[in-house]
Design a protein around this motif. Structure first.
Motif, PDB file in Angstrom:
ATOM      1  N   PRO A 230       0.805  -1.224   0.000  1.00 28.97           N
ATOM      2  CA  PRO A 230       0.000   0.000   0.000  1.00 28.97           C
ATOM      3  C   PRO A 230       0.836   1.271   0.000  1.00 28.97           C
ATOM      4  CG  PRO A 230      -0.848  -1.550   1.614  1.00 28.97           C
ATOM      5  CD  PRO A 230       0.406  -2.159   1.062  1.00 28.97           C
ATOM      6  N   TYR A 231       2.019   1.256   0.658  1.00 35.46           N
ATOM      7  CA  TYR A 231       2.784   2.501   0.701  1.00 35.46           C
ATOM      8  C   TYR A 231       3.367   2.875  -0.645  1.00 35.46           C
ATOM      9  CZ  TYR A 231       6.487  -0.898   1.843  1.00 35.46           C
ATOM     10  OH  TYR A 231       7.324  -1.983   1.862  1.00 35.46           O
ATOM     11  N   TYR A 234       0.388   4.310  -2.509  1.00 33.71           N
ATOM     12  CA  TYR A 234       0.121   5.653  -1.979  1.00 33.71           C
ATOM     13  C   TYR A 234       1.146   6.654  -2.512  1.00 33.71           C
ATOM     14  CZ  TYR A 234      -0.667   9.411   1.369  1.00 33.71           C
ATOM     15  OH  TYR A 234      -0.913  10.625   1.940  1.00 33.71           O
ATOM     16  N   ARG A 236       2.599   6.522  -5.313  1.00 36.04           N
ATOM     17  CA  ARG A 236       2.231   6.800  -6.704  1.00 36.04           C
ATOM     18  C   ARG A 236       1.100   7.826  -6.734  1.00 36.04           C
ATOM     19  NH1 ARG A 236      -1.441   5.039 -10.195  1.00 36.04           N
ATOM     20  NH2 ARG A 236      -2.309   3.437  -8.859  1.00 36.04           N
ATOM     21  N   LYS A 238       0.479   9.991  -4.549  1.00 33.34           N
ATOM     22  CA  LYS A 238       0.984  11.288  -4.102  1.00 33.34           C
ATOM     23  C   LYS A 238       1.650  12.016  -5.257  1.00 33.34           C
ATOM     24  CE  LYS A 238       3.828  10.615  -0.622  1.00 33.34           C
ATOM     25  NZ  LYS A 238       4.619  10.702   0.620  1.00 33.34           N
ATOM     26  N   ALA A 240       4.613  10.889  -6.503  1.00 33.28           N
ATOM     27  CA  ALA A 240       6.065  10.673  -6.446  1.00 33.28           C
ATOM     28  C   ALA A 240       6.534  10.040  -7.755  1.00 33.28           C
ATOM     29  CB  ALA A 240       6.413   9.770  -5.263  1.00 33.28           C
ATOM     30  N   THR A 244      11.822   8.004  -7.515  1.00 30.52           N
ATOM     31  CA  THR A 244      11.657   8.056  -6.064  1.00 30.52           C
ATOM     32  C   THR A 244      11.023   6.774  -5.551  1.00 30.52           C
ATOM     33  OG1 THR A 244      11.293  10.413  -6.241  1.00 30.52           O
ATOM     34  CG2 THR A 244      10.655   9.400  -4.180  1.00 30.52           C
ATOM     35  N   ARG A 248      13.492   4.820  -3.263  1.00 30.95           N
ATOM     36  CA  ARG A 248      13.253   5.078  -1.853  1.00 30.95           C
ATOM     37  C   ARG A 248      12.160   4.197  -1.270  1.00 30.95           C
ATOM     38  NH1 ARG A 248      12.699  11.260  -0.352  1.00 30.95           N
ATOM     39  NH2 ARG A 248      14.648  11.689  -1.424  1.00 30.95           N
ATOM     40  N   TYR A 249      11.263   3.742  -2.107  1.00 29.11           N
ATOM     41  CA  TYR A 249      10.162   2.947  -1.587  1.00 29.11           C
ATOM     42  C   TYR A 249      10.375   1.459  -1.813  1.00 29.11           C
ATOM     43  CZ  TYR A 249       7.482   7.053  -0.360  1.00 29.11           C
ATOM     44  OH  TYR A 249       7.067   8.204   0.246  1.00 29.11           O
ATOM     45  N   ARG A 252      14.500   0.347  -0.951  1.00 27.98           N
ATOM     46  CA  ARG A 252      14.840   0.384   0.476  1.00 27.98           C
ATOM     47  C   ARG A 252      14.170  -0.748   1.249  1.00 27.98           C
ATOM     48  NH1 ARG A 252      16.500   4.064   3.922  1.00 27.98           N
ATOM     49  NH2 ARG A 252      16.303   2.254   5.249  1.00 27.98           N
ATOM     50  N   ASN A 253      12.947  -1.112   0.840  1.00 24.28           N
ATOM     51  CA  ASN A 253      12.250  -2.162   1.571  1.00 24.28           C
ATOM     52  C   ASN A 253      12.614  -3.557   1.094  1.00 24.28           C
ATOM     53  OD1 ASN A 253      10.214  -1.033   3.612  1.00 24.28           O
ATOM     54  ND2 ASN A 253      10.023   0.336   1.869  1.00 24.28           N
ATOM     55  N   PRO A 328      14.566   0.598  10.650  1.00 23.02           N
ATOM     56  CA  PRO A 328      14.302   1.282  11.913  1.00 23.02           C
ATOM     57  C   PRO A 328      13.444   0.450  12.858  1.00 23.02           C
ATOM     58  CG  PRO A 328      13.045   2.265  10.114  1.00 23.02           C
ATOM     59  CD  PRO A 328      14.027   1.319   9.499  1.00 23.02           C
ATOM     60  N   ARG A 329      12.684  -0.500  12.318  1.00 25.13           N
ATOM     61  CA  ARG A 329      11.816  -1.287  13.195  1.00 25.13           C
ATOM     62  C   ARG A 329      12.624  -2.149  14.145  1.00 25.13           C
ATOM     63  NH1 ARG A 329       8.307  -3.109   8.179  1.00 25.13           N
ATOM     64  NH2 ARG A 329      10.406  -2.935   7.361  1.00 25.13           N
ATOM     65  N   ARG A 331      15.838  -1.246  14.984  1.00 28.36           N
ATOM     66  CA  ARG A 331      16.629  -0.297  15.766  1.00 28.36           C
ATOM     67  C   ARG A 331      15.897   0.096  17.048  1.00 28.36           C
ATOM     68  NH1 ARG A 331      17.533   4.876  12.528  1.00 28.36           N
ATOM     69  NH2 ARG A 331      17.549   3.294  10.918  1.00 28.36           N
ATOM     70  N   HIS A 332      14.587   0.226  16.955  1.00 31.26           N
ATOM     71  CA  HIS A 332      13.852   0.757  18.103  1.00 31.26           C
ATOM     72  C   HIS A 332      13.269  -0.310  19.000  1.00 31.26           C
ATOM     73  CE1 HIS A 332      13.758   4.271  15.310  1.00 31.26           C
ATOM     74  NE2 HIS A 332      14.250   4.788  16.398  1.00 31.26           N
TER      75      HIS A 332
END
Lengths: 333, 303
Positions: A230-231, A234, A236, A238, A240, A244, A248-249, A252-253, A328-329, A331-332
């Motif tokens: 979905p991201y 989304y 697209r 937006k 972007a 990008t 970046r989407y 990166r994933n 980051p998931r 990392r935290h």
């Protein structure tokens, strides 16, 4: 704070894995019904046509046991073994090339193997991921399936066939590269380095080709799945740009599992070293291992196996330390 | 003002053509919240996609057109052909799955600046976005957080922040509160209403929840089988539903304390789960601002 604890935990785990690995390497051969000293003495005896006296044999046995750390009960041996391996990286002398110490042989061969295989694995990973990303991101376009085809074509070819084909093609039919490469030793000069590079290109190309296909297919599958997230939709909507969204989407994933794969394959380079170095007579660990395996050179095998354990465990440690930077998931947590 | 002129939207799948939206003509006035209801497959999402301008194969407009009646950021009138350039400038979108519509590995702040709608000065955008999210009740730390550090309600606030930050004239919200619990759902809806009052833009809200429609919308659009069966002021539609399908949708709202349906539903579904409603062509104005598609009186009869 949390970072320190995370690193400490990973380091602890790393040391534990190394310890267990070393212990198993120590135990396994000792569970076998044969005794290397007996075997060795038997060999000598048969070479000497049975002329060795029993006193000489007894003396030789003490000397050998002393030399290879086989005296005392199993616990004393174990402590001695750990002491030598961990503190001095000492695996005793080689049987075949006595009295050359195993650690020196391995350390001499190590830069060759690492230089070739790490570089090739890394290049194959980078190229494969780039091609796979484009193939996966544009999977609805027909042109992109050409890229995937490249992966499908390369991936199933067994490495030895690929390597021999490339060797035939680029060294025999079109003699661009030397058929039997020469690798200079001793003090390095710019010419020697250039020669090494030129001679390493052919094995390097085969390794890149072999690793390339898998990386394309794997990244392509990951990228296709990620474009459906979905991201990405989304992003697209937006507005972007394709670039990008792809970098970046999707990238990166989709990258996260690929990093694990890279680290693991870097840890496994010694497996790949064996065939490559045999086919291209490349003076690395693989060649040493092969000689040791055929010659029954236990100490060299010990050293090589220990090195593999260290390599795989270190690769695992590196993944654990790099992963939080990418995700980051984790990392935290 | 958006006018749909006999709009027909189809999907081409192999050699088959499926008409998902079939001849919709209506006018959506400016500055109101329009709720769109109807069962799955009734064509609501397809209609929303077409209005948003996200038309890509296999979907296409097979007949009719959409008049947007407002100008884009470059001063030219917006049409179906150029509406993509207006995404997140004069028209924006709140997605259905707020929980995973944010990139998990990128900070929220960066997701405010990575599309062309923002101006070149990223720092200024970030400052303004932080202030704007503050107005929506989100602390400044949200901008430097990753999505997984936020709760579902906060994420949906971020989505609404992203959609309203540019003061668009039209917002399309596709089931914006489906994944949220009722308390957070109410907060989000109140927020949406407040923002709409402040900016006086048009919002299209797709939802299955008739309660949401009753609370939030000014106008209601009921879709069934690719057609609009009823369209009118929300109060009027709820007070006096004209079409059998609308009646059924409104009756499906459970009321606390009403247990007349207990034990009935299962048998009713078993007996006649396959309902069919008659749908006529074209809308008739039965009351001021209340249109209905007059069926050929087959309403409520099982097919």
């Amino acid at each position: 704070m949390g970072v320190l604890r995370y690193v400490a935990k990973r380091l602890g785990l790393y040391l534990a894995v190394l310890f267990i690995g070393l212990t198993i390497t120590f135990m396994l051969p000792r569970l076998m019904p044969t005794n290397p000293v007996d075997g060795y003495i038997g060999q000598l005896q048969s070479r000497a046509n049975g002329t060795l006296t029993s006193e000489a044999i007894a003396e030789m046995r003490t000397n050998l046991e002393q030399l290879y750390g086989l005296n005392g009960d199993i616990f004393t041996q174990y402590v001695g073994y750990l002491k030598r391996v961990v503190l001095q990286f000492d695996f005793g002398p080689s049987f075949t090339y006595y009295p050359q110490p195993v650690s020196a042989m391995i350390l001499n061969a190590l830069p060759w193997t690492l230089g070739l295989l790490l570089t090739a694995t890394f290049i194959a990973w980078v190229l494969g991921n780039m091609v796979g990303l484009v193939a996966g991101y544009f999977h609805k376009k027909r042109a992109a399936s050409v890229l995937e085809f490249l992966g499908i074509l390369l991936y199933p070819i067994p490495y030895y066939i690929l390597a021999v084909t490339v060797l035939l093609l680029l060294a025999y039919i079109f003699p661009i590269f030397p058929l039997s490469p020469t690798f200079p030793v001793g003090q390095m000069t710019p010419e020697k380095i250039g020669m090494i590079f030129y001679n390493s290109l052919l094995p390097g190309i085969t390794l890149v080709l072999a690793g390339f296909g898998w990386n394309i297919l794997s990244m392509k599958a990951l990228a296709v799945a990620t474009t459906e997230e979905p991201y990405v939709t989304y992003a697209r909507l937006k507005g972007a740009s394709n670039w990008t969204r792809m970098t970046r989407y999707v990238f990166r994933n989709a990258l996260l599992p690929q990093v694990t794969a890279l680290a693991l394959s870097l840890g496994m380079v010694f497996n790949g070293a064996l065939l490559t170095e045999m086919i291209f007579s490349y003076p690395g660990i693989g060649l040493i291992m092969r000689t040791a395996a055929t010659g029954g050179d236990y100490n060299v095998l010990y050293g090589a196996i220990t090195l593999s354990i260290i390599a795989v465990a270190t690769a695992g440690l590196v993944i654990d330390l790099i992963y939080p930077l990418l995700d980051p998931r984790i990392r935290h947590k | 003002m958006i006018r749909l002129n006999d709009l027909k939207i189809s999907y081409r799948i192999g050699s088959r053509v499926i008409d998902a939206v079939d001849g919709v003509s209506l006018t959506i006035p400016e500055g109101c919240i329009v709720g769109i209801a109807g069962e799955s497959g009734s064509g609501k999402s397809t209609l929303m996609k077409a209005i948003y301008g996200d038309i890509q194969a296999p979907m296409y407009i097979s007949r009719g057109s959409i008049d947007y009646g407002f100008k884009g950021s470059d001063g030219k009138p917006v049409t179906t052909a150029n509406i993509r350039d207006e995404w997140f400038k004069t028209i924006s979108y709140v997605p259905q799955s707020s929980m995973n519509s944010l990139n998990p590995v990128i900070r929220i702040g960066k997701q405010f600046t990575d599309f062309p709608g923002t101006d070149r000065d990223k720092k200024r955008v970030l400052e303004r976005a932080t202030a704007f999210l503050g107005k929506l009740g989100l602390p400044a730390e949200v901008m430097t957080s990753y999505p997984h550090q936020l709760s579902g309600g906060m994420r949906q606030r971020v989505m609404i922040g992203l959609a309203t930050f540019f003061q668009p004239g039209l917002i399309i919200a596709d089931e914006p509160t489906t994944a949220l619990d009722v308390v957070v759902q109410k907060e989000i809806l109140m927020l949406l209403m407040e923002l709409q009052e402040e900016m006086n833009n048009t919002i299209l809200v797709v939802s299955h929840d008739m309660g949401v429609h009753y609370q939030v919308t000014h106008k209601m659009l009921i879709m069934y089988a690719g057609k609009v069966v009823e369209y009118g002021d929300t109060e009027s539609v709820f007070a006096d539903p004209q079409h059998a399908y609308t009646k059924m949708l409104i009756d499906s709202l459970p009321t606390i304390g009403d247990d007349s349906m207990r034990g009935v539903m299962a048998s009713a579904a078993g007996a006649g789960g396959d309902r069919a409603f008659g749908v006529g062509t074209g809308l008739v104005e039965v009351k001021p601002n209340h249109f209905v598609s007059l069926a050929n009186e087959t309403a409520g009869v099982p097919a």
